[in-house]
Write an enzyme that holds these catalytic residues in place. Sequence first.
Site, mmCIF file in Angstrom:
data_model
loop_
_atom_site.group_PDB
_atom_site.id
_atom_site.type_symbol
_atom_site.label_atom_id
_atom_site.label_comp_id
_atom_site.label_asym_id
_atom_site.label_seq_id
_atom_site.Cartn_x
_atom_site.Cartn_y
_atom_site.Cartn_z
ATOM 1 N N SER A 196 0.814 -1.216 0.000
ATOM 2 C CA SER A 196 0.000 0.000 0.000
ATOM 3 C C SER A 196 0.847 1.265 0.000
ATOM 4 O O SER A 196 1.586 1.522 -0.941
ATOM 5 C CB SER A 196 -0.966 -0.045 1.196
ATOM 6 O OG SER A 196 -1.908 0.988 1.142
ATOM 7 N N ASP B 51 -2.739 6.384 -3.517
ATOM 8 C CA ASP B 51 -1.529 5.826 -2.922
ATOM 9 C C ASP B 51 -1.054 4.653 -3.764
ATOM 10 O O ASP B 51 -1.572 4.409 -4.854
ATOM 11 C CB ASP B 51 -1.762 5.432 -1.459
ATOM 12 C CG ASP B 51 -2.740 4.278 -1.306
ATOM 13 O OD1 ASP B 51 -3.542 4.053 -2.229
ATOM 14 O OD2 ASP B 51 -2.708 3.600 -0.265
ATOM 15 N N ASP C 277 -1.338 1.439 -3.854
ATOM 16 C CA ASP C 277 -2.252 0.416 -4.371
ATOM 17 C C ASP C 277 -3.624 0.981 -4.705
ATOM 18 O O ASP C 277 -4.554 0.240 -4.989
ATOM 19 C CB ASP C 277 -2.363 -0.761 -3.403
ATOM 20 C CG ASP C 277 -3.105 -0.432 -2.117
ATOM 21 O OD1 ASP C 277 -3.136 0.753 -1.740
ATOM 22 O OD2 ASP C 277 -3.644 -1.361 -1.489
ATOM 23 N N ASP D 46 -6.080 2.443 -3.094
ATOM 24 C CA ASP D 46 -7.305 2.321 -2.300
ATOM 25 C C ASP D 46 -7.557 3.557 -1.445
ATOM 26 O O ASP D 46 -8.553 3.627 -0.732
ATOM 27 C CB ASP D 46 -7.296 1.049 -1.440
ATOM 28 C CG ASP D 46 -6.227 1.047 -0.358
ATOM 29 O OD1 ASP D 46 -5.354 1.948 -0.361
ATOM 30 O OD2 ASP D 46 -6.237 0.125 0.483
#
Length: 452
Positions: free
Chosen positions: A108, A247, A249, A251
């Site tokens: 992430s 960000d 990833d 999400d």
Amino acid sequence: MGRRYFGTDGIRGKVGDAPITPDFVLRLGYAAGKVLASAPGRAASGARPTVLIGKDTRVSGYMLEAALEAGFSAAGVDVMLAGPMPTPGVAYLTRALRLSAGVVISASHNPYHDNGIKFFSADGNKLPDEIEAKIEAWLDKPLDCAASDGLGKARRLDDAAGRYIEFCKSTFPAAFDLRGMKLVVDCAHGAAYQVAPHVFHELGADVIPIGVAPNGFNINDGVGATAPDALMRAVRANHADLGIALDGDADRLLVVDHTGRLYNGDELLYVLVKDRIATNGQVEGAVGTLMTNFAVEVALKEAGVQFVRAAVGDRYVLEQLRERGWQLGAEGSGHILSLDRHSTGDGIVSALLVLAALKRSGKTLAQMLEGVTLFPQKLINVRMKPGADWKGSEAIRRAIDSAEQALSGSGRVLIRASGTEPVLRVMVEARQATDANRHAEAIADAVKQATA
């Protein structure tokens, strides 16, 4: 017995250090594959499980993808490879393609040297705790590779990006488009670099992409939702209408308006709730976290909307939403949940929801947030002796009670122990920064004296 590897958001750590090593990840793939193969009804149907693997742009993703693929194959599970794909994209594709599970290789918002493994169930939701426990139990068993004719097969899902782009666009009202809007889209050199610019461009926007040149080492490095200064500068320099920060990833979402002002997840939650009220006439409730700014809670309650605080983490926000049958929740960091649009937080979809709200209202973000001014926060981390009994201290209790009484209705106190070190986090919010500072320092002093 607690879980050894799975945290609140999968398994995560520094690459090369346990558990993020190729040998462990291979065994993890095998263990997950065996759990999937033994699911109720699976053996009777004779159908071979199929999983989808997506990843972000970290250099270690290739190594871990190969290890996961080998583990699943050894367990007799077929694999589809999506390549670089946002975490919510893997969740969507797993559900849409009726697959057995989805797996994301990502850490992430963390730096490139970290990585992690996160699983989604067939319905695009995070795995239940009991399934994660079964996977951990299988990790202790020896790897018994399937016979050659029972090995899982692997193939690329060539149209993964196109499928996800179309899904994202489908969440934007057909009556609207983005023609005439100039958007700066910051993809954090991460998983969304191939899809996010296309989504907004195909809806008509003039897109200026930044953070779209991943090299394996630059994910989240000075760009994206964890470093929004780059986006703020780009919006002003390009005279853009809006900036969108994702960000690594994709999400999370933060938004920057034409003046360069940054809006966090707390503020965007309020905007989305107000839009739903204007559209549907009522929103029963919304979920934030222990860290959600008190001003947002006050504003939502004034609008007739119930507000509930979950523990920090989008997993807990999701649990509260499902328990109550509500749709909207968020964290200040930018995890935004809209369960009538997606089963998980999705930065691109959340951005489209914000854009739709602006289109419907004809207002700017600042105008939609008129009357909502975030309360100043004061956070003090107080180091204690390991094992110190701060909860049993009468002096600390008196300091907290005094602050809460003084702030009644105009602020709040939050005391949280760190889960990783002997530190007590003292946070106070108040309408005036001086009040927040004064009460936080008084509580921190009491903690220091009581736990010295």
